[in-house]
Design a protein around this motif. Sequence first.
Motif, PDB file in Angstrom:
ATOM      1  N   PRO A   1       0.823  -1.217   0.000  1.00 28.10           N
ATOM      2  CA  PRO A   1       0.000   0.000   0.000  1.00 28.10           C
ATOM      3  C   PRO A   1       0.857   1.269   0.000  1.00 28.10           C
ATOM      4  CG  PRO A   1      -0.862  -1.593   1.568  1.00 28.10           C
ATOM      5  CD  PRO A   1       0.411  -2.159   1.051  1.00 28.10           C
ATOM      6  N   GLU A   2       1.978   1.254   0.723  1.00 25.98           N
ATOM      7  CA  GLU A   2       2.791   2.476   0.806  1.00 25.98           C
ATOM      8  C   GLU A   2       3.459   2.819  -0.537  1.00 25.98           C
ATOM      9  OE1 GLU A   2       2.947  -0.114   2.819  1.00 25.98           O
ATOM     10  OE2 GLU A   2       5.007  -0.792   3.211  1.00 25.98           O
ATOM     11  N   ASP A   3       3.657   1.784  -1.404  1.00 31.25           N
ATOM     12  CA  ASP A   3       4.217   2.076  -2.727  1.00 31.25           C
ATOM     13  C   ASP A   3       3.266   2.978  -3.507  1.00 31.25           C
ATOM     14  OD1 ASP A   3       6.208   0.302  -2.067  1.00 31.25           O
ATOM     15  OD2 ASP A   3       5.231  -1.394  -3.053  1.00 31.25           O
ATOM     16  N   LEU A   4       1.960   2.750  -3.312  1.00 33.11           N
ATOM     17  CA  LEU A   4       0.957   3.516  -4.047  1.00 33.11           C
ATOM     18  C   LEU A   4       0.764   4.896  -3.442  1.00 33.11           C
ATOM     19  CD1 LEU A   4      -1.674   0.747  -4.743  1.00 33.11           C
ATOM     20  CD2 LEU A   4      -0.112   1.819  -6.373  1.00 33.11           C
ATOM     21  N   SER A   5       0.832   4.972  -2.100  1.00 31.43           N
ATOM     22  CA  SER A   5       0.605   6.280  -1.465  1.00 31.43           C
ATOM     23  C   SER A   5       1.737   7.240  -1.814  1.00 31.43           C
ATOM     24  CB  SER A   5       0.434   6.127   0.050  1.00 31.43           C
ATOM     25  OG  SER A   5       1.501   5.400   0.592  1.00 31.43           O
ATOM     26  N   ALA A   6       2.868   6.706  -2.263  1.00 29.59           N
ATOM     27  CA  ALA A   6       3.987   7.562  -2.658  1.00 29.59           C
ATOM     28  C   ALA A   6       3.776   8.168  -4.046  1.00 29.59           C
ATOM     29  CB  ALA A   6       5.290   6.746  -2.647  1.00 29.59           C
TER      30      ALA A   6
ATOM     31  N   MET B   1      -1.867  10.898  -6.929  1.00 29.68           N
ATOM     32  CA  MET B   1      -3.175  10.266  -7.075  1.00 29.68           C
ATOM     33  C   MET B   1      -3.659  10.215  -8.529  1.00 29.68           C
ATOM     34  SD  MET B   1      -4.633   8.955  -4.488  1.00 29.68           S
ATOM     35  CE  MET B   1      -6.426   9.047  -4.618  1.00 29.68           C
TER      36      MET B   1
ATOM     37  N   LEU C   1      -2.900   7.143 -10.777  1.00 29.67           N
ATOM     38  CA  LEU C   1      -3.419   5.793 -10.506  1.00 29.67           C
ATOM     39  C   LEU C   1      -4.356   5.238 -11.590  1.00 29.67           C
ATOM     40  CD1 LEU C   1      -3.995   5.688  -6.630  1.00 29.67           C
ATOM     41  CD2 LEU C   1      -2.235   4.542  -7.991  1.00 29.67           C
TER      42      LEU C   1
ATOM     43  N   SER D   1     -12.318   0.525  -3.543  1.00 29.74           N
ATOM     44  CA  SER D   1     -11.301   0.726  -2.497  1.00 29.74           C
ATOM     45  C   SER D   1     -11.231  -0.495  -1.567  1.00 29.74           C
ATOM     46  CB  SER D   1     -11.574   2.004  -1.705  1.00 29.74           C
ATOM     47  OG  SER D   1     -12.857   1.936  -1.138  1.00 29.74           O
TER      48      SER D   1
ATOM     49  N   ALA E   1      -7.961  -2.945  -1.524  1.00 24.33           N
ATOM     50  CA  ALA E   1      -7.240  -3.101  -0.258  1.00 24.33           C
ATOM     51  C   ALA E   1      -7.095  -4.591   0.108  1.00 24.33           C
ATOM     52  CB  ALA E   1      -7.969  -2.354   0.857  1.00 24.33           C
TER      53      ALA E   1
END
Lengths: 255, 283
Positions: free
Chosen positions: A135-140, A143, A146, A239, A243
Motif C-alpha cells: 500500500p505504501e508504494d501507491l501512497s507515494a 493520485m 493511478l 477501495s 485493499a
Amino acid sequence: MPLALRDLQAAFAAHITGADRADLVAAVAGDTIPAAARLSVYRHHVFESLGTALAATFPTVQALVGTDFFRGLARAFVGHALPVQPVLTEYGAEFPAFVAGYAAARDLPYLADVARLDWALNLAFHAPLGGRLKPEDLSALPMERLPSMSIALAAGAVLVSSRYPLDRIWETSQPGAANETVDLNSGAANLLVLRRLDDAAFVGLSEGEAAFVATLAEGMSLERAAGAAFQIDPAFELSTSFARLLAWEAFAALQ
Amino acid sequence: MNPVAGIGLRSPHLAEIGRERPATGFLEIHAENHLAGSPSLQAVERLRADYAFSIHAVGLSLGSAEGLDAAHLARVAALVKRLEPAWVSDHLSWSVGGGRYFNDLLPLPYTEEALDVVVRNIGRLQDVLGRQVSIENPSCYLGFTDSILSEPAFLAELVSRSGCGLLLDANNIVVTAHNLRLDPRDWLSGLPGAAITQYHLAGHAVNDADGEPILIDDHGSRVGDGVWALFAEVVKRFGVRPTLIEWDTDIPPLGVLLDEATRAAGVIETVLQAGGQDAARAA
C-alpha cells in the motif's frame, strides 16, 4: 548388423510407449527371463513413476477419484503426452484438458476444474517469490496517475474460475477433512491462486473482483479494470476490494 | 555419527531437518527436484551452512546419442553454481529421446559407439560445470547382445577417457548382478578404485518376471543383507568414501534414515577394525 545407438534408443522409446519392436527385442539378451519380459520392467516403471509424479501434482484429483481410478487416468495421460523435460513438477500442463475429455470421468464434470486448480497451485508453489506491491508504494505516487496505471499480478498469481463451488470441493477433499456432501449447484467460484512465503493458497473473489483481476491480468489499466468490475457488479467497491488484494500481496512490485 | 555417512534430503523431512539439524555426514538432493525454484529450495539454502551437499542429477541423460539437452544442462549448472555442492553426479544411462523424458534410467549397450557418446556428453557436462562429475553404475534389468565390454570395464574406460569420477552404488551392483546372472564380487574386479568418490546404499524389491524373481531398484525399503555384505567388501577393497542412504518411495520417518546411516558407519568401522585399514587409509 547392430543397431546404431540413435536407432536403438528410438526403438526403445517406441517400445516403452507401447509399440512392440521386434528389432529391439532381438537386440536384448534373454534367458529364462525373456527379452520382452525384461523390457516390460522399463515400460512398467516409466508409466508407474510418471503416474506417481502426476498424483503429487494433482493430489485433489486423486483424492476425489481414488488411487485406482487415478492410476488408469494417469496411464492414459502418460500414453498421450510424455514429459518433454526432466523437471516433473513442470509435467502436466495438458492434464486438465485431458481430464475434460476423459470418457470414464464424464460423470464428474467438475473434475477438470479441480485439475486446473491443482495445476495453478503447483505453478504458484514453484513461482519466484519476487517483490510485491505494498500500500505504501501507491501512497507515494501522485493520485492522478493511478487510474491510468497497469499493475501486474505477482508471479504465480492466477485466477481459476469454475461454474462449480470449486473451493468447497477442494476443501472437502483435503486429508482429514470432514466427510461432507457439496451441492454442485451451490454457485460458481472465482479463486485467486497465490504464491505465499512457504506455500501456495487461494482466496475466493466476488464476481466483480474476478473481473477486476482478470482485466488487470490482461495488462489493462486500473480504470479499465474497475470499469469491467462495475459492469459485472454495480455494487463493486473498488477501495475495499483493492485493499483486500493488496493485503494478500496479489500484485507484483512496480517496475 | 561417523561423518562419512549421509542421507537424502526429501521434502517430507525438510521442515524437521531444518528444525532439528540432526547429525549426519552430508545431505544429498536430486537436482531435478530443485530446478523450478520453490520454498523448498530456500530451505535447502538455509541448510548449506551446516551440511555438505551432494547434487545428484537423474535427468541429464548422459547416454543419449543425440547429446545433452542444452536447456536442462543450463538449469543444472545454475543450481550447482548456486549451491556449490561438494559432489555432483548422474548415471550411466539415458532417459531422454526425441524430445521426450522417460523418467527412468534406461540401459545402454556397452559398445565403442556408446563409449564415445557418453565420454562426449560427460566432457560437455564437466566443461559447463567447470568441475569433475561422478558417474553411477545403474540397476539393469537387461543386457544387450551387442555389448563388447562389461559394465565395470565400460566405467573404467569412461574414467580414463573423460576424467570423471565414479559413484559406486552397492545396491545397483547386487540388483544388476542378480538380474544379469553375474557375480557381484567379480563385478568389483577391474574397477579403478582411486576414481570412486562416493558410495550409495538403498533397498530393492523382488518382483516376478515370467515366474522368475527379478530385483527392482525401488529405493523403498531398508538396505538388504546382501547389499550390506557387498558394501563391507567394497569398503575393504576400495577404502572409505562418503556413503549415502537413498530412500525415495514410501519414505519413512527421518529416524529410520539416520538409523541406516549409523549402520553404514558401523559397517565401515567394522571393516577398519578387522584389518581393512590398508585399503581404507590408502584412500
